[in-house]
Design an enzyme around this catalytic site. Structure first.
Site, PDB file in Angstrom:
ATOM      1  N   TYR A 151       0.854  -1.203   0.000  1.00 19.15           N
ATOM      2  CA  TYR A 151       0.000   0.000   0.000  1.00 19.15           C
ATOM      3  C   TYR A 151       0.886   1.248   0.000  1.00 19.15           C
ATOM      4  O   TYR A 151       0.678   2.167  -0.795  1.00 19.15           O
ATOM      5  CB  TYR A 151      -0.959   0.005   1.201  1.00 19.15           C
ATOM      6  CG  TYR A 151      -1.819   1.261   1.220  1.00 19.15           C
ATOM      7  CD1 TYR A 151      -2.783   1.467   0.239  1.00 19.15           C
ATOM      8  CD2 TYR A 151      -1.632   2.248   2.188  1.00 19.15           C
ATOM      9  CE1 TYR A 151      -3.551   2.626   0.227  1.00 19.15           C
ATOM     10  CE2 TYR A 151      -2.394   3.404   2.188  1.00 19.15           C
ATOM     11  CZ  TYR A 151      -3.360   3.592   1.204  1.00 19.15           C
ATOM     12  OH  TYR A 151      -4.109   4.754   1.185  1.00 19.15           O
ATOM     13  N   PRO A 181      -3.668  12.703   2.830  1.00 16.54           N
ATOM     14  CA  PRO A 181      -4.238  12.650   4.177  1.00 16.54           C
ATOM     15  C   PRO A 181      -3.624  11.538   5.029  1.00 16.54           C
ATOM     16  O   PRO A 181      -3.121  10.534   4.519  1.00 16.54           O
ATOM     17  CB  PRO A 181      -5.719  12.346   3.927  1.00 16.54           C
ATOM     18  CG  PRO A 181      -5.918  12.448   2.436  1.00 16.54           C
ATOM     19  CD  PRO A 181      -4.596  12.179   1.821  1.00 16.54           C
TER      20      PRO A 181
HETATM   21  P1  NDP Z   1     -13.453   4.452   0.791  1.00 15.47           P
HETATM   22  O1  NDP Z   1     -13.282   2.971   0.824  1.00 15.47           O
HETATM   23  O2  NDP Z   1     -14.526   5.044   1.623  1.00 15.47           O
HETATM   24  O3  NDP Z   1     -13.648   4.930  -0.714  1.00 15.47           O
HETATM   25  C1  NDP Z   1     -12.884   4.386  -1.767  1.00 15.47           C
HETATM   26  C2  NDP Z   1     -13.534   4.737  -3.086  1.00 15.47           C
HETATM   27  O4  NDP Z   1     -12.725   4.226  -4.147  1.00 15.47           O
HETATM   28  C3  NDP Z   1     -14.916   4.153  -3.237  1.00 15.47           C
HETATM   29  O5  NDP Z   1     -15.772   5.078  -3.817  1.00 15.47           O
HETATM   30  C4  NDP Z   1     -14.700   2.973  -4.170  1.00 15.47           C
HETATM   31  O6  NDP Z   1     -15.845   2.786  -4.971  1.00 15.47           O
HETATM   32  C5  NDP Z   1     -13.549   3.495  -5.038  1.00 15.47           C
HETATM   33  N1  NDP Z   1     -12.813   2.394  -5.654  1.00 15.47           N
HETATM   34  C6  NDP Z   1     -12.055   1.455  -5.047  1.00 15.47           C
HETATM   35  N2  NDP Z   1     -11.604   0.577  -5.940  1.00 15.47           N
HETATM   36  C7  NDP Z   1     -12.099   0.959  -7.149  1.00 15.47           C
HETATM   37  C8  NDP Z   1     -11.995   0.449  -8.461  1.00 15.47           C
HETATM   38  N3  NDP Z   1     -11.281  -0.653  -8.736  1.00 15.47           N
HETATM   39  N4  NDP Z   1     -12.629   1.097  -9.468  1.00 15.47           N
HETATM   40  C9  NDP Z   1     -13.352   2.199  -9.211  1.00 15.47           C
HETATM   41  N5  NDP Z   1     -13.479   2.749  -8.007  1.00 15.47           N
HETATM   42  C10 NDP Z   1     -12.865   2.124  -6.979  1.00 15.47           C
HETATM   43  O7  NDP Z   1     -12.022   5.042   1.199  1.00 15.47           O
HETATM   44  P2  NDP Z   1     -11.472   6.547   1.276  1.00 15.47           P
HETATM   45  O8  NDP Z   1     -12.493   7.534   0.889  1.00 15.47           O
HETATM   46  O9  NDP Z   1     -10.829   6.675   2.589  1.00 15.47           O
HETATM   47  O10 NDP Z   1     -10.329   6.469   0.194  1.00 15.47           O
HETATM   48  C11 NDP Z   1     -10.234   7.329  -0.927  1.00 15.47           C
HETATM   49  C12 NDP Z   1      -8.781   7.496  -1.308  1.00 15.47           C
HETATM   50  O11 NDP Z   1      -8.081   8.104  -0.238  1.00 15.47           O
HETATM   51  C13 NDP Z   1      -8.044   6.209  -1.611  1.00 15.47           C
HETATM   52  O12 NDP Z   1      -7.166   6.441  -2.682  1.00 15.47           O
HETATM   53  C14 NDP Z   1      -7.249   5.949  -0.330  1.00 15.47           C
HETATM   54  O13 NDP Z   1      -6.099   5.192  -0.579  1.00 15.47           O
HETATM   55  C15 NDP Z   1      -6.919   7.360   0.077  1.00 15.47           C
HETATM   56  N6  NDP Z   1      -6.587   7.614   1.468  1.00 15.47           N
HETATM   57  C16 NDP Z   1      -7.398   7.209   2.497  1.00 15.47           C
HETATM   58  C17 NDP Z   1      -7.070   7.519   3.803  1.00 15.47           C
HETATM   59  C18 NDP Z   1      -7.879   7.068   4.969  1.00 15.47           C
HETATM   60  O14 NDP Z   1      -7.336   6.989   6.095  1.00 15.47           O
HETATM   61  N7  NDP Z   1      -9.163   6.809   4.825  1.00 15.47           N
HETATM   62  C19 NDP Z   1      -5.889   8.337   4.100  1.00 15.47           C
HETATM   63  C20 NDP Z   1      -5.117   8.702   2.958  1.00 15.47           C
HETATM   64  C21 NDP Z   1      -5.469   8.375   1.700  1.00 15.47           C
HETATM   65  P3  NDP Z   1     -16.502   1.366  -5.349  1.00 15.47           P
HETATM   66  O15 NDP Z   1     -16.228   0.423  -4.226  1.00 15.47           O
HETATM   67  O16 NDP Z   1     -17.947   1.687  -5.548  1.00 15.47           O
HETATM   68  O17 NDP Z   1     -15.816   1.005  -6.609  1.00 15.47           O
HETATM   69  C1  8X3 Z   2      -4.453   5.683   4.491  1.00 19.38           C
HETATM   70  C2  8X3 Z   2      -3.754   6.120   5.717  1.00 19.38           C
HETATM   71  O1  8X3 Z   2      -2.151   5.345   7.554  1.00 19.38           O
HETATM   72  O2  8X3 Z   2      -3.978   3.873   6.972  1.00 19.38           O
HETATM   73  O3  8X3 Z   2      -3.751   6.048   3.356  1.00 19.38           O
HETATM   74  O4  8X3 Z   2      -2.115   4.117   5.485  1.00 19.38           O
HETATM   75  S1  8X3 Z   2      -2.957   4.804   6.446  1.00 19.38           S
END
Ligand code: NDP
Ligand code: 8X3
Length: 250
Positions: A151, A181
């Site tokens: 990841y 974030p």
């Molecule tokens: P969620 O799981 O709530 O949202 C993830 C989104 O990505 C969903 O809408 C999902 O839609 C979509 N997604 C995942 N895989 C696919 C795919 N193969 N094709 C199309 N859409 C896809 O997580 P977050 O909102 O937290 O995450 C959003 C982004 O932020 C990600 O890139 C994550 O790595 C990043 N992030 C998250 C953090 C956290 O702590 N939450 C911190 C830092 C970064 P669906 O399942 O409908 O396809």
């Molecule tokens: C998501 C934040 O710390 O879980 O990107 O990897 S962490």
């Protein structure tokens, strides 16, 4: 103004779509879960005076990405802001124990998916000599942590691709921003731990994590700067978090 947000069916993407709609932008929302996109579409149409277009596709499917985006009506191709947000973590284990299917899922979604979507939309922005790409990275793309291996690697790749994108797009007047974030409570951990709700909840125990709307605020701030201003790289964490390793849990 038009924003396309990938991964808008939950978490950050959903909050970002709502934020842009609140500010009067038309939004293209994408994800795999059609029912979630339809639900968001209804909320936006009922609440704001903006247009919404939903596209249901898997960002890992190179052909599908191209077909779906190319089929957008002309009006919707004039995308001002692309938010590359779709992404996930799948599993959390030592590198010698890792599930190779998990690795492929993360690399294919977080890295290749971002590239496929960008490769289709960037030429449209270049033609119009305007646009803004906002890539959602992570603190995991700044510092590696134990069991984060693949990841973290995928988010380090997002960091490098964002930096390089900014250079390539410089002559074309296209802005490129990374928003990175830290720990935020969304469906992220539920997905990472494959539906284990208790384990997912435990990640956010003992501190006040970021919420999706905090990220949406920052993405909107970056997108709403004057034409001559670009925010290159933003790292945001909860107050209790110093970086991807240190969280002050009570
Ligand atoms: P969620 O799981 O709530 O949202 C993830 C989104 O990505 C969903 O809408 C999902 O839609 C979509 N997604 C995942 N895989 C696919 C795919 N193969 N094709 C199309 N859409 C896809 O997580 P977050 O909102 O937290 O995450 C959003 C982004 O932020 C990600 O890139 C994550 O790595 C990043 N992030 C998250 C953090 C956290 O702590 N939450 C911190 C830092 C970064 P669906 O399942 O409908 O396809
Ligand atoms: C998501 C934040 O710390 O879980 O990107 O990897 S962490």
């Amino acid at each position: 103004m038009i924003a396309l947000i990938t991964g808008a069916s939950s978490g950050f993407g959903r909050a970002i779509a709502l934020k842009f709609a609140e500010h009067g932008w038309d939004v293209i929302i994408t994800g795999r879960r059609k029912e979630k996109l339809e639900e968001l579409e209804h909320i936006i149409l009922d609440t704001y005076e903006t247009k919404v277009y939903s596209l249901c596709f898997d960002v890992r499917d190179r052909k599908q990405v191209k077909i779906e985006l190319d089929a957008l009506p002309h009006f919707w191709k004039e995308i001002d802001v692309l938010v590359n947000n779709a992404g996930l973590a799948s599993g959390m284990s030592a590198i010698y124990d890792g599930d190779i299917d998990d690795w492929e899922k993360m690399i294919d979604t977080n890295v290749k998916g971002l590239l496929y979507v960008s490769r289709t939309i960037l030429p449209w922005m270049i033609e119009r000599k305007r646009g803004h790409v906002i890539n959602i990275g992570s603190t995991a793309g700044k510092d590696a942590y134990a069991y984060g291996n693949v990841y973290c690697g995928s988010k380090f790749a997002v960091d490098a691709i964002t930096k390089s994108m900014r250079i390539d797009l410089l002559p074309h007047g296209i802005k490129v921003t990374a928003v990175n974030p830290g720990a935020a409570e969304t469906e992220f951990s539920l997905v990472r731990f494959k539906g284990d709700a208790e384990k997912a909840k435990s990640i956010y125990k003992g501190f006040d994590p970021l919420q999706a709307n905090d990220i949406a605020d920052v993405v909107w701030f970056a997108a709403s700067r004057p034409p001559h201003v670009n925010l290159n790289d933003i790292v945001m964490t909860p107050l209790a978090q110093a970086n991807s390793v240190y969280i002050n849990k009570k």
